[in-house]
Structure formats: structure tokens, C-alpha cells
Design a protein around this motif. Structure first.
Motif, PDB file in Angstrom:
ATOM      1  N   SER A  84       0.432  -1.233   0.073  1.00 15.41           N
ATOM      2  CA  SER A  84       0.241   0.232   0.171  1.00 15.41           C
ATOM      3  C   SER A  84       0.732   1.284  -0.158  1.00 15.41           C
ATOM      4  CB  SER A  84      -1.196  -0.615   1.743  1.00 15.41           C
ATOM      5  OG  SER A  84      -1.805  -0.970   1.079  1.00 15.41           O
ATOM      6  N   ALA A  85       2.015   1.294   0.742  1.00  7.03           N
ATOM      7  CA  ALA A  85       2.957   2.647   0.554  1.00  7.03           C
ATOM      8  C   ALA A  85       3.267   2.561  -0.396  1.00  7.03           C
ATOM      9  CB  ALA A  85       3.963   2.240   2.013  1.00  7.03           C
ATOM     10  N   ALA A  92      10.251   4.462  -5.150  1.00  5.45           N
ATOM     11  CA  ALA A  92      11.612   4.596  -5.213  1.00  5.45           C
ATOM     12  C   ALA A  92      11.269   5.207  -2.960  1.00  5.45           C
ATOM     13  CB  ALA A  92      11.976   6.062  -5.524  1.00  5.45           C
ATOM     14  N   ILE A  93      10.275   6.247  -3.006  1.00  6.10           N
ATOM     15  CA  ILE A  93       9.611   6.623  -1.820  1.00  6.10           C
ATOM     16  C   ILE A  93       9.518   5.294  -0.535  1.00  6.10           C
ATOM     17  CG2 ILE A  93       8.653   7.978   0.439  1.00  6.10           C
ATOM     18  CD1 ILE A  93      11.214   9.785  -1.582  1.00  6.10           C
ATOM     19  N   ILE A  99      12.125  -0.093   3.795  1.00 10.32           N
ATOM     20  CA  ILE A  99      12.885  -1.364   3.776  1.00 10.32           C
ATOM     21  C   ILE A  99      14.525   0.089   4.709  1.00 10.32           C
ATOM     22  CG2 ILE A  99      15.152  -2.448   2.701  1.00 10.32           C
ATOM     23  CD1 ILE A  99      13.248  -3.030   0.115  1.00 10.32           C
ATOM     24  N   GLY A 100      14.690   1.168   4.361  1.00 11.37           N
ATOM     25  CA  GLY A 100      15.854   1.213   5.404  1.00 11.37           C
ATOM     26  C   GLY A 100      15.352   1.499   6.883  1.00 11.37           C
ATOM     27  N   SER A 101      14.409   2.056   6.996  1.00  5.88           N
ATOM     28  CA  SER A 101      13.974   1.922   9.038  1.00  5.88           C
ATOM     29  C   SER A 101      13.819   1.038   9.690  1.00  5.88           C
ATOM     30  CB  SER A 101      12.653   2.572   8.544  1.00  5.88           C
ATOM     31  OG  SER A 101      11.370   1.631   8.054  1.00  5.88           O
ATOM     32  N   ALA A 102      13.650   0.009   8.780  1.00  5.60           N
ATOM     33  CA  ALA A 102      13.664  -1.388   9.542  1.00  5.60           C
ATOM     34  C   ALA A 102      15.054  -1.779  10.172  1.00  5.60           C
ATOM     35  CB  ALA A 102      13.483  -2.602   8.468  1.00  5.60           C
ATOM     36  N   VAL A 145       5.085  12.122  -2.062  1.00  5.22           N
ATOM     37  CA  VAL A 145       5.568  12.601  -0.507  1.00  5.22           C
ATOM     38  C   VAL A 145       4.171  12.596   0.574  1.00  5.22           C
ATOM     39  CG1 VAL A 145       7.033  13.139   1.763  1.00  5.22           C
ATOM     40  CG2 VAL A 145       7.628  12.860  -1.027  1.00  5.22           C
ATOM     41  N   ASP A 146       3.653  11.683   0.283  1.00  2.19           N
ATOM     42  CA  ASP A 146       2.181  11.404   1.305  1.00  2.19           C
ATOM     43  C   ASP A 146       2.505  10.795   2.100  1.00  2.19           C
ATOM     44  OD1 ASP A 146      -0.393  10.234   1.645  1.00  2.19           O
ATOM     45  OD2 ASP A 146      -1.222  11.139   0.408  1.00  2.19           O
ATOM     46  N   PRO A 147       1.487  11.620   3.471  1.00  2.54           N
ATOM     47  CA  PRO A 147       1.785  11.556   5.268  1.00  2.54           C
ATOM     48  C   PRO A 147       1.543  10.215   5.603  1.00  2.54           C
ATOM     49  CG  PRO A 147       1.052  13.909   4.688  1.00  2.54           C
ATOM     50  CD  PRO A 147       1.247  13.076   2.971  1.00  2.54           C
ATOM     51  N   VAL A 148       0.385   9.634   4.939  1.00  2.00           N
ATOM     52  CA  VAL A 148      -0.215   8.345   4.836  1.00  2.00           C
ATOM     53  C   VAL A 148       0.282   6.912   3.996  1.00  2.00           C
ATOM     54  CG1 VAL A 148      -2.285   6.883   4.364  1.00  2.00           C
ATOM     55  CG2 VAL A 148      -2.791   9.409   4.704  1.00  2.00           C
ATOM     56  N   GLY A 149       1.221   7.349   2.861  1.00  2.00           N
ATOM     57  CA  GLY A 149       2.245   6.313   2.361  1.00  2.00           C
ATOM     58  C   GLY A 149       3.227   6.048   3.427  1.00  2.00           C
ATOM     59  N   ILE A 150       3.794   7.459   3.839  1.00  2.00           N
ATOM     60  CA  ILE A 150       5.097   7.727   4.559  1.00  2.00           C
ATOM     61  C   ILE A 150       4.939   6.737   6.286  1.00  2.00           C
ATOM     62  CG2 ILE A 150       7.208   8.841   6.109  1.00  2.00           C
ATOM     63  CD1 ILE A 150       7.435   8.725   2.644  1.00  2.00           C
ATOM     64  N   THR A 151       3.559   6.793   6.610  1.00  2.00           N
ATOM     65  CA  THR A 151       3.075   6.054   7.817  1.00  2.00           C
ATOM     66  C   THR A 151       3.165   5.074   7.175  1.00  2.00           C
ATOM     67  OG1 THR A 151       1.476   8.108   9.010  1.00  2.00           O
ATOM     68  CG2 THR A 151       1.296   6.193   9.805  1.00  2.00           C
ATOM     69  N   MET A 152       2.703   4.196   6.813  1.00  2.00           N
ATOM     70  CA  MET A 152       2.616   2.671   5.943  1.00  2.00           C
ATOM     71  C   MET A 152       3.838   1.716   6.009  1.00  2.00           C
ATOM     72  SD  MET A 152      -0.900   2.753   3.203  1.00  2.00           S
ATOM     73  CE  MET A 152      -2.431   2.528   4.334  1.00  2.00           C
TER      74      MET A 152
END
Length: 298
Positions: A84-85, A92-93, A99-102, A145-152
Motif C-alpha cells: 500500500s505504501a 522509490a519513497i 526497507i531503510g527504516s527496518a 511524499v504522502d503522509p499516509v503512505g510514509i506512515t504505512m
């Protein structure tokens, strides 16, 4: 010798995960990303279940119920959150954030809850690898850069970090194949409602069957078995950083199989990823260094 091979098993798992995007590109266009994720777990769960029954290593008695359920829920949540993200923010984002935050989240969880302080080499490797991810995907123009997508995407990162951490405790003294078979069978059950929500007619086509088998058997069943096997001798935080080989593999396959173009900055990102992964594997080359790394992580 087994300890030296463990990071290589995790790298091989990450490389198999890296084929997911290429496989999806060859899947029918009518296949919804979340439906693909649910199918992936269903096929993977069935494959692992059959394997563990054939080998005769199924052991349900000694598996802690709460920990097993947590691992299965973490993996089940990762699928829809990640796909969904990516659909909201772009590949890209979505990929970089998830994967980068994990690795960072995995290291923090180990530090806070298990009191295992990551070694300096892990911080250096994780920093280089994440910079590599950012540079690798910098040439992608489909960024939102969507806040909902970033949160997901962050939720997906948390889910994978928790899965890795919990799985590392499950495989201690147990059959890795039995553990992943039970976990992924449960994960498939949690996501099974999606198979009835989305149009699944695509799965009956030749390309649909091929994509489902590749995603279920190779990128789920075999890949997560290798990952679980590697977790026996590698900490969860180190393992998650090593899985950053996934976007590297995806990028290389995109160039050679899908005709995608990478600019100089993206190739520099690949170099950073290779350096980050390389310095993390190096301590496992000798027993002395491996022991030193293990002590530093405690």
C-alpha cells in the motif's frame, strides 16, 4: 563454519526477495498488489507446510504460542502495509522508508528491550547502506511524499523489524523449517480474506501461475527459510541490515531484465550498499572477529 555461512544465507534470502519487483512486472496487469502479497503468503505457507510434513520435522509442542502469533502477525501486517505504501508514495519513497527504516528500528528494539547495544560496525554499515538506498532510488521520478503512505511504509519497517527480532528467538534450539512453516501458515490465514476481496481471476493465467509460484516458493518459502537459518548465528539488527541487499538486487535485475536506466548517482548508491554490506560481513570471516562482534553486541 556455520556461523561464517549465516550472513551469506541472509544475503541469499535478500537477493531472492529482490526478485519480487521483477516478478510482479511479469505478472498480469489485473493483479492487485495486495492480492499478490496475500497469494505470495498463501503459496509460501502451503509450500513450507508440505516440506515440513515430508521431512517430518513439524514440532508444535515446543513453540511458544504468543511469540509464534506475534511473528505471524508481523509478517502478515508487513505485506499490505508495504504494498500500500508503494502504491501511494511510489516505489522509490515507499521502498527507502520501509526497507531503510527496518535496520534502525531493529537495532533500537534490540537496544531498548533486549539490552543488546549494536556494535560500531553495525552503525557504520547501516549508515552506508541507507545512504546507498537513497542514492539508488534518487533517479526515480515517480515520487509522491504522502503522509499516509510514509506512515504505512514506517509501519512496514516496524513489522519486519519485529518479525526478525521475534524469529531470532523462535529458531533458538528449534528446526528453522518447522518455525517458518508454522509462522507463514498462520500469516497466510490472517491475510486469506484479501483473496476474497480482490479479483483473483488473474491467477488462472499462465503468467499468473508462474508469478504466484515464483513469489510463493522462491521469494517466500525458500527465502524466509534461509533468513531464519541465518538468524541462528546472526543478531536480528545485523540480519535486517544485510537484507538491504534486496533493493540492490532489484535495481540490478531492473537494468538487465526490464531495461531500466540507472544514472551515475544510482550506481554510486550501489557502491555504498556494497560497502555497507561488505564491512558487516567481514567480522564473520574469522572466529576471533566473530567472537569480538558478538561481545560488542551484548
Amino acid at each position: 563454519m556455520k556461523g561464517k555461512l549465516s550472513p551469506l544465507l541472509i544475503l541469499l534470502a535478500a537477493m531472492l526477495w529482490g526478485t519480487t519487483g521483477t516478478t510482479q512486472a511479469f505478472a498480469p496487469e489485473t493483479a492487485h498488489p495486495i492480492a499478490i502479497g496475500a497469494t505470495r503468503l498463501a503459496v509460501g505457507g502451503i509450500f513450507l507446510g508440505l516440506m515440513v510434513l515430508l521431512i517430518g520435522k513439524l514440532d508444535l509442542k515446543h513453540l511458544p504460542i504468543k511469540t509464534t502469533i506475534l511473528a505471524s502477525l508481523s509478517m502478515a501486517l508487513y505485506q499490505p502495509l508495504f504494498f500500500s505504501a508503494v502504491s501511494i508514495t511510489g516505489v522509490a519513497i515507499g521502498t527507502v522508508v520501509a526497507i531503510g527504516s527496518a535496520p534502525i528500528l531493529s537495532g533500537l528494539i534490540e537496544w531498548l528491550y533486549l539490552k543488546k547495544r549494536p556494535a560500531k560496525v553495525w552503525w557504520c554499515s547501516t549508515f552506508l547502506s541507507i545512504i546507498g538506498c537513497l542514492l539508488l532510488f534518487s533517479n526515480n521520478e515517480s515520487v509522491n511524499v504522502d503522509p499516509v503512505g510514509i506512515t504505512m511504509a514506517l509501519g512496514a519497517g516496524v513489522s519486519f523489524a519485529v518479525y526478525a527480532l521475534v524469529s531470532s528467538t523462535l529458531v533458538e534450539g528449534r528446526s528453522s523449517l518447522s518455525v517458518v512453516a508454522v509462522v507463514f501458515t498462520l500469516s497466510a490465514i490472517w491475510l486469506s480474506p484479501f483473496l476474497f476481496i480482490f479479483d483473483m481471476s488473474w491467477i488462472l493465467s499462465f503468467r499468473g501461475i508462474g508469478a504466484s509460484l515464483q513469489l510463493g516458493i522462491m521469494t517466500t518459502g525458500i527465502a524466509y527459510f534461509l533468513f531464519a537459518k541465518g538468524l541462528i548465528h546472526v543478531s536480528a539488527s545485523t540480519a535486517v541490515t544485510l537484507t538491504l541487499a534486496e533493493p540492490l538486487t532489484a535495481a540490478v535485475l531492473g537494468v538487465f531484465l526490464l531495461g531500466e536506466y540507472l544514472n551515475i548517482i544510482s550506481w554510486l548508491g550501489i557502491l555504498f550498499l556494497l560497502l555497507g554490506i561488505g564491512i558487516l560481513i567481514w567480522p564473520f570471516r574469522t572466529p576471533a572477529n566473530e567472537k569480538e562482534l558478538s561481545i560488542a553486541q551484548k
